[in-house]
Motif scaffolding. Structure first.
Motif, short mmCIF file in Angstrom:
data_model
loop_
_atom_site.label_atom_id
_atom_site.label_comp_id
_atom_site.label_asym_id
_atom_site.label_seq_id
_atom_site.Cartn_x
_atom_site.Cartn_y
_atom_site.Cartn_z
N SER A 64 -5.68 13.80 11.02
CA SER A 64 -4.65 13.21 10.19
C SER A 64 -3.98 11.93 10.93
O SER A 64 -3.37 11.16 9.99
CB SER A 64 -4.00 14.10 9.54
OG SER A 64 -2.95 14.80 10.60
N GLY B 227 -5.11 10.21 13.01
CA GLY B 227 -5.85 9.06 13.46
C GLY B 227 -6.63 9.10 14.78
O GLY B 227 -7.21 8.35 15.16
N ARG C 56 4.23 -3.05 8.50
CA ARG C 56 3.13 -2.00 7.93
C ARG C 56 2.33 -1.41 8.91
O ARG C 56 2.02 -0.22 9.00
CB ARG C 56 2.07 -2.73 6.84
CG ARG C 56 2.77 -3.34 5.63
CD ARG C 56 2.64 -2.16 4.50
NE ARG C 56 1.76 -1.35 4.58
CZ ARG C 56 0.67 -1.75 3.77
NH1 ARG C 56 0.53 -2.93 3.36
NH2 ARG C 56 -0.61 -0.90 3.45
N CYS D 199 -7.71 -2.92 6.41
CA CYS D 199 -6.84 -3.97 6.96
C CYS D 199 -5.91 -3.36 8.10
O CYS D 199 -5.67 -3.83 9.05
CB CYS D 199 -6.18 -4.72 5.86
SG CYS D 199 -7.41 -5.74 4.67
N VAL D 200 -5.35 -2.23 7.57
CA VAL D 200 -4.18 -1.65 8.31
C VAL D 200 -4.93 -1.21 9.74
O VAL D 200 -4.46 -1.22 10.60
CB VAL D 200 -3.60 -0.52 7.71
CG1 VAL D 200 -2.80 0.18 8.76
CG2 VAL D 200 -2.95 -0.89 6.38
N ALA D 201 -5.94 -0.55 9.54
CA ALA D 201 -6.62 0.05 10.77
C ALA D 201 -7.15 -1.25 11.76
O ALA D 201 -6.98 -1.24 12.98
CB ALA D 201 -8.04 0.69 10.51
N GLU E 65 -7.37 -2.11 1.78
CA GLU E 65 -6.29 -2.01 2.39
C GLU E 65 -6.03 -1.10 3.67
O GLU E 65 -5.56 -1.52 4.85
CB GLU E 65 -4.98 -1.34 1.31
CG GLU E 65 -3.51 -1.66 1.93
CD GLU E 65 -2.66 -1.32 0.87
OE1 GLU E 65 -1.30 -1.22 1.10
OE2 GLU E 65 -3.25 -1.31 -0.32
N ALA E 66 -6.61 -0.02 3.52
CA ALA E 66 -6.70 1.00 4.62
C ALA E 66 -7.38 0.17 5.70
O ALA E 66 -6.93 0.34 6.95
CB ALA E 66 -7.16 2.37 4.31
N ASP F 185 -4.13 -2.62 13.41
CA ASP F 185 -3.45 -1.90 14.42
C ASP F 185 -4.19 -1.66 15.75
O ASP F 185 -3.62 -1.62 16.73
CB ASP F 185 -3.29 -0.21 14.01
CG ASP F 185 -2.85 0.86 14.73
OD1 ASP F 185 -1.41 0.56 14.64
OD2 ASP F 185 -3.71 1.51 15.18
N ASP G 138 -7.76 0.32 -2.30
CA ASP G 138 -7.14 1.18 -1.49
C ASP G 138 -7.92 1.25 -0.16
O ASP G 138 -7.50 1.43 1.04
CB ASP G 138 -7.26 2.59 -2.17
CG ASP G 138 -6.25 2.77 -3.20
OD1 ASP G 138 -5.26 1.90 -3.31
OD2 ASP G 138 -6.31 3.76 -3.90
N ARG G 139 -9.40 1.34 -0.22
CA ARG G 139 -10.29 1.39 0.89
C ARG G 139 -9.95 0.12 1.81
O ARG G 139 -9.78 0.12 3.05
CB ARG G 139 -11.70 1.64 0.59
CG ARG G 139 -11.94 2.75 0.19
CD ARG G 139 -13.60 3.26 0.16
NE ARG G 139 -14.05 2.15 -0.67
CZ ARG G 139 -14.49 2.45 -1.97
NH1 ARG G 139 -14.24 3.26 -2.65
NH2 ARG G 139 -15.28 1.41 -2.59
#
Length: 292
Positions: free
Chosen positions: A209, A211, A161, A63-65, A60-61, A68, A57-58
């Motif tokens: 929340s 970001g 995503r 990677c998204v950050a 994946e988060a 982005d 989970d960490r």
């Protein structure tokens, strides 16, 4: 991931991010159970799978950050790096279907070949292979064919995503300052000021929340635009005040803290600042009733 033995009569595995169990004997043999039996809840294999799920989970988060950040700043990304991380499902799910630009081609990233070339579907519906040294994942405000890309994405059934082509954007206004006239004033947007919140803590929590960073009395976001950094900020109230508060004006500053006039604010920094201010304002308390 395969099933692992967890005591007598049970096996466990990570299924869709959660630890699942199945029996290995009796009538239920081979069948996935709705919940973990008491006999295996504290088993070492279950604990290891839980820690793995948390790490995934960490990851994946993260990677998204990271992606982005590449997109918001339109940073050049080495094609070799994209090819190297592609086999990782977390990276692949974030990068797939983003609009990339390279070798004068614009299109949706669909795959990476074994030789490290990017397979991109362009606006003509053709799949082309790209192998430039770097590619960019442009911020949507920089995409001249944004509306066409949105329409084509709908035809392809593309979902992203990282919010890119459907990201809310704001165009920077054009300022006219005649020679010899008063020097242009610092940009100050009041459109999203006056959003009332029951507490400063609640507004700060909303900013976090979403970001955004909360520093002192401001919610801020830093954007690197055309090689320069600009920080957009919105006043949210005194740091230690927990009473009712309101959103303030939106302004921009450079790295030295100087407030910027709009002509010195890049299109991405302007759009992202407006996006932050709008997102904060959207959470305001709205009066109800016939006189609201």
């Amino acid at each position: 991931m395969g099933w692992l033995a967890a005591g007598d009569g049970y096996e466990v595995a990570l299924v869709e991010g959660r630890v699942a169990a199945r029996a290995t004997s009796g009538r239920a043999a081979g069948r996935r159970l709705k919940s973990l039996p008491k006999q295996v809840r504290e088993h070492p294999e279950v604990e290891r799978l839980r820690r793995l799920a948390e790490w995934l989970d960490r990851h994946e988060a993260a990677c998204v950050a990271r992606v982005d950040a590449w997109m918001v700043s339109s940073l050049p990304v080495p094609t070799e790096l994209v090819a190297r991380v592609w086999p990782d499902e977390a990276w692949r799910s974030v990068l797939r279907d983003l609009v990339v630009v390279g070798d004068d081609e614009v299109g949706f990233l669909r795959d990476v070949t074994d030789s490290g070339e990017l397979r991109v579907v362009n606006l003509d519906g053709e799949t082309v292979r790209l192998s430039p040294e770097t590619v960019t994942l442009p911020h949507p405000v920089l995409l001249p064919d944004l509306e066409e890309l949105r329409e084509f994405a709908a035809e392809l059934g593309v979902t992203q995503r990282v919010e890119q082509i459907h990201r809310a954007t704001w165009g920077r206004p054009v300022d006219f300052v005649e020679p010899g006239k008063q020097e242009e004033k610092a940009a100050e947007v009041k459109e999203f000021a006056g959003g009332r919140f029951a507490s400063r803590f609640g507004l700060a929590a909303r900013a976090t929340s979403l970001g955004y960073r909360v520093s002192g009395g401001y919610a801020t976001c830093v954007v690197r635009d055309a090689g320069r950094s600009a920080e957009a900020s919105v006043w949210i109230g005194e740091p230690y005040w927990d009473g009712e508060t309101e959103t303030g004006d939106l302004t921009w500053r450079d790295r030295e803290g100087r407030r910027l006039p709009s002509r010195e604010i890049g299109p991405v920094a302007w759009s992202e600042g407006m996006r932050m201010a709008a997102a904060l304002y959207a959470g305001r308390d709205v009066e109800k009733g016939t006189n609201a």
